[in-house]
Design an enzyme around this catalytic site. Structure first.
Site, PDB file in Angstrom:
ATOM      1  CB  THR A  57      33.898  34.599  33.172  1.00 44.25           C
ATOM      2  OG1 THR A  57      33.252  34.902  31.928  1.00 44.25           O
ATOM      3  CG2 THR A  57      33.899  33.103  33.381  1.00 44.25           C
ATOM      4  CD  GLU A  86      36.141  29.992  33.695  1.00 42.07           C
ATOM      5  OE1 GLU A  86      36.625  30.563  34.689  1.00 42.07           O
ATOM      6  OE2 GLU A  86      36.032  30.540  32.590  1.00 42.07           O
ATOM      7  CE  LYS A 102      52.153  37.293  22.617  1.00 40.97           C
ATOM      8  NZ  LYS A 102      51.079  38.153  23.112  1.00 40.97           N
ATOM      9  CD1 TRP A 158      56.258  35.498  24.545  1.00 39.33           C
ATOM     10  CD2 TRP A 158      55.562  33.894  25.953  1.00 39.33           C
ATOM     11  NE1 TRP A 158      55.338  34.740  23.879  1.00 39.33           N
ATOM     12  CE2 TRP A 158      54.897  33.750  24.708  1.00 39.33           C
ATOM     13  CE3 TRP A 158      55.281  33.007  26.979  1.00 39.33           C
ATOM     14  CZ2 TRP A 158      53.973  32.737  24.491  1.00 39.33           C
ATOM     15  CZ3 TRP A 158      54.368  32.008  26.757  1.00 39.33           C
ATOM     16  CH2 TRP A 158      53.724  31.868  25.522  1.00 39.33           C
TER      17      TRP A 158
END
Ligand code: AMP
Length: 542
Positions: A184, A329, A440, A445
Site C-alpha cells: 500500500t 487490498e 472538521k 464534516w
C-alpha cells in the site's frame, strides 16, 4: 455433506495465459518500451516468452513461494514477467518506482525479493539501493543489453531468457498459493504488503470481465493507463488474457499527446486510469481539436472523478465513464455500470449516479459503521466508515503482526477501508473522504472531495485540492488550492460563485490560493499530507 461432482481444477493464473495462448495468436499485444520502440506481439508469443521467463527463473534457483520484484513500465516484457513469475508459484512483487529510494529499499527488504526485474530507466534506483537490499541475488535488466552500470549482478533480460530452456508445462499449484504482492502507498506508517493468492486473482479477474465490472471482452482494444506496478494494473493484464482482448501497453510516456495518439492508432475502445490522466487528456482534446472516435468507455477511479469530467467525455466525445472504487487490498470493489432502471432515467439523474463511486460489485461485500461500530443505514445520506470483505479482499498483511486495519466480528473478518462513505439501497457508494482528510468545521464534516469536484468545474481551474487547516473559531476550515489553466488569472470570487450551487454555504472555502502544481503520491492521489505541511503557516484572510 453431499459433495458436488465437479472436476477438481485449481484456479491458477497460468490458466489465463494458456487460454489466451491457445486461442489468440491473432490478437495483438502492442507495447512501447522505455527506448520508445513499439513492439507488436500476440498472446501466443506472450505465452511462449512467459514460459521462457519461468525456465530462466528455475535455472536461477527461484522456487515456489520466493518473492521476485519488478520495477517496470507497462510494456510487453513486464507482461511476460507477470505470467513467468506466477506460473512456477513464485510471487510477483510489483514495486512502485515513484516511491522514494529508501521506501523502495524498505519494501524490497521486507519482501525479501530474491531477484528483481528492472527497467533501464530505473537502473540508477537499483544502483543506489543495491548495497542495502542484500536478499537480491540478481537484477535482470528489462532490455536487449545491460547499459553501463555499477551493479555487479546485472543481466540483460533478452540474453537471460535465451540462455535457458523454457518450461514446457507449468506446475499444478494449490490455488491458495501466494501469487502477487503489492504494498500500500503507506501515507501513514510503513507500507503494508497485500498478498493475493492465485484463486483471488482468478476470481477478481472474472469479476473484472463481467458486464457490471469492467466488461472486458474479446472485441475490445484496451489501453492500460493504470501502471502495472499499482494493484496489478487493476487486474487488466489478467483480464485481457482471460478475455483474449487486444492490449496496448503505453510504456513510460503517459502524456496526453501520447495517450491520444495510441488510442487513435490502435483503435482503442476501452481504457482505465486515474482521473488526473483523463483530465489532462480532455484538456488536450479540447485544445488540439483532436477526437477519439473508437473510444467508447473508460473506467476511472483511484481517486474521485469529478462530474465535469463525465459531462465533457460523454457530451463531447461519446465516451461513457464507469466510476470505480477500489484499493490495493481488493483491487476493484465497485463499478459504475447503470442498472436497467437507471438507463431509463433522464440525463441529470444518470449523471448524479455516475458521479458516485460506483455500485457494490458482487464478490466484495460492503457495509458502513458509525464511530461506535453500529451499522449505518444505506439511506444515501448518512456517512459511516466503509468496511469490506470477500474472497479477494486481503484478510491480513504480509509479515505484519499488529494489524489494526481488520476487525473481527462473530461472522468473520472485515477490512476497515479508512474511507468515509454513504451508500444507498441500490448499492451506490459515495466516498465522502478519507477519514483522515475530512475537514472538521465546528464539529461538522466537510468533504474535501466534493469541494474539489465542484472546483474543477469552475472557469479556468485545471486541478484543485481542498485541505482543512486550523482555524481559531471553527477548529478547521477549508483552504482551496487551484492549478489554473494556461494563461488564466486567479479570480477567487468567480471560483467560489461557481462552487456555491454544489455545496452547503458553510462548506465554501475561506480562501482560494493558486499554486503551480499540486503534489501527488506515488499512486497519483493528491498528497494532502504534503499540502497540509506546506500551508501549516497559512494565515486566513477571514
Ligand atoms: P490505493 O490502495 O492506493 O489504490 O488507494 C485506495 C484508496 O483510494 C481508497 O481507499 C480511496 O480512499 C481512494 N479511492 C479509490 N477509488 C476512489 C474513488 N472512485 N473515489 C474516491 N476515492 C477513491
Amino acid at each position: 455433506m453431499l459433495r458436488g461432482l465437479n472436476m477438481d481444477r485449481q484456479l491458477l493464473i497460468s490458466s489465463l495465459i494458456e487460454y489466451a495462448g491457445r486461442n489468440h495468436s491473432n490478437t495483438e499485444v502492442v507495447a512501447t518500451d522505455s527506448t520508445g520502440r513499439v513492439h507488436r506481439t500476440n498472446w501466443t508469443q506472450v505465452h511462449r516468452r512467459a514460459q521462457q521467463v519461468s525456465g530462466a527463473l528455475r535455472a536461477s534457483g527461484i522456487k515456489q513461494g520466493d518473492r521476485v520484484g519488478t520495477i517496470g513500465w507497462n510494456d510487453h516484457r513486464h507482461l511476460e514477467v507477470y505470467y513467468g513469475i506466477t506460473g512456477i508459484g513464485s510471487v510477483l512483487h510489483t514495486v512502485n518506482p515513484r516511491l522514494r529510494e529508501e521506501q523502495i529499499a524498505w519494501i524490497i527488504n521486507h519482501a525479501e525479493d530474491q531477484l528483481v526485474f528492472v527497467d533501464p530507466d530505473f537502473l540508477s534506483v537499483a544502483e543506489t539501493i543495491a548495497p542495502e537490499t542484500v536478499s537480491v541475488r540478481s537484477w535482470i535488466v528489462l532490455a536487449d543489453e545491460v547499459p553501463e552500470t555499477s551493479l555487479r549482478n546485472a543481466v540483460a533480460y533478452e540474453e537471460w531468457i535465451k540462455d535457458n530452456s523454457p518450461i514446457e508445462e507449468w506446475p499444478i499449484l494449490d490455488e491458495w498459493s501466494a501469487a502477487t504482492l503489492c504494498y500500500t502507498s503507506g501515507t501513514t506508517g510503513n507500507p503494508k504488503g497485500v498478498m493475493q493468492s492465485h484463486r483471488s486473482i482468478v476470481l477478481q479477474t472474472w469479476a473484472t470481465c463481467t458486464g457490471d465490472g469492467h466488461d472486458v471482452n474479446s472485441s475490445q482494444s484496451i489501453l492500460l493507463a493504470v501502471p502495472m506496478f499499482h494493484v496489478n494494473g487493476w487486474a487488466i493484464p489478467f483480464a485481457a488474457a482471460m478475455a483474449g482482448a487486444k492490449l496496448v501497453l503505453p510504456g513510460p510516456d503517459m502524456s496526453p499527446e501520447s495517450i491520444v495518439r495510441q488510442i487513435q492508432e490502435e483503435n482503442v475502445t476501452f481504457s482505465a486510469g486515474v482521473p488526473t490522466i483523463w483530465l489532462s487528456v480532455v484538456q488536450h482534446l479540447q485544445e488540439s481539436g483532436a477526437d477519439v472516435p473508437s473510444l467508447n468507455r473508460l473506467a476511472v477511479g483511484g481517486s474521485a472523478a469529478p462530474r465535469s469530467l463525465m459531462d465533457t467525455l460523454e457530451d463531447d466525445y461519446e465516451v461513457f465513464v464507469s466510476h470505480v472504487w477500489g484499493m490495493t487490498e481488493m483491487t476493484q470493489g465497485s463499478a459504475g455500470r447503470f442498472t436497467h432502471k437507471v438507463v431509463g432515467l433522464d440525463r441529470e439523474e444518470k449523471r448524479y449516479r455516475q458521479a458516485m463511486a460506483g455500485r457494490e460489485l458482487y464478490g466484495v461485500e460492503l457495509r458502513l459503521i458509525d464511530g461506535e461500530g453500529n451499522d449505518v443505514e444505506r439511506d444515501g445520506v448518512t456517512p459511516g466508515e466503509l468496511l469490506a470483505r470477500g474472497p479477494w479482499v486481503a484478510g491480513s498483511y504480509f509479515g505484519l503482526e499488529d494489524d489494526s486495519t481488520h476487525i473481527s466480528e462473530p461472522d468473520g473478518v472485515w477490512l476497515r477501508t479508512g474511507d468515509v462513505a454513504t451508500m444507498d439501497s441500490e448499492g451506490y457508494i459515495s466516498i465522502v473522504d478519507r477519514a483522515k482528510d475530512v475537514i472538521k468545521s465546528g464539529g461538522e464534516w466537510i468533504s474535501s472531495i466534493e469541494l474539489e469536484n465542484a472546483a474543477v468545474g469552475a472557469p479556468g481551474v485545471a486541478e484543485a485540492a481542498a485541505v482543512g487547516l486550523p482555524h481559531d473559531r471553527w477548529g478547521e476550515r477549508p483552504l482551496l488550492l487551484v492549478v489554473l489553466e494556461h494563461d488564466k488569472e486567479l479570480n477567487p470570487e468567480e471560483i467560489l460563485e461557481s462552487i456555491k450551487p454544489h455545496v452547503a454555504s458553510w462548506w465554501l472555502p475561506n480562501d482560494v490560493v493558486a499554486v503551480e502544481e499540486i503534489p501527488h503520491t506515488g499512486t497519483g492521489k493528491i498528497d494532502k499530507k504534503v499540502l497540509r505541511e506546506q500551508f501549516s503557516d497559512f494565515s486566513w484572510s477571514n
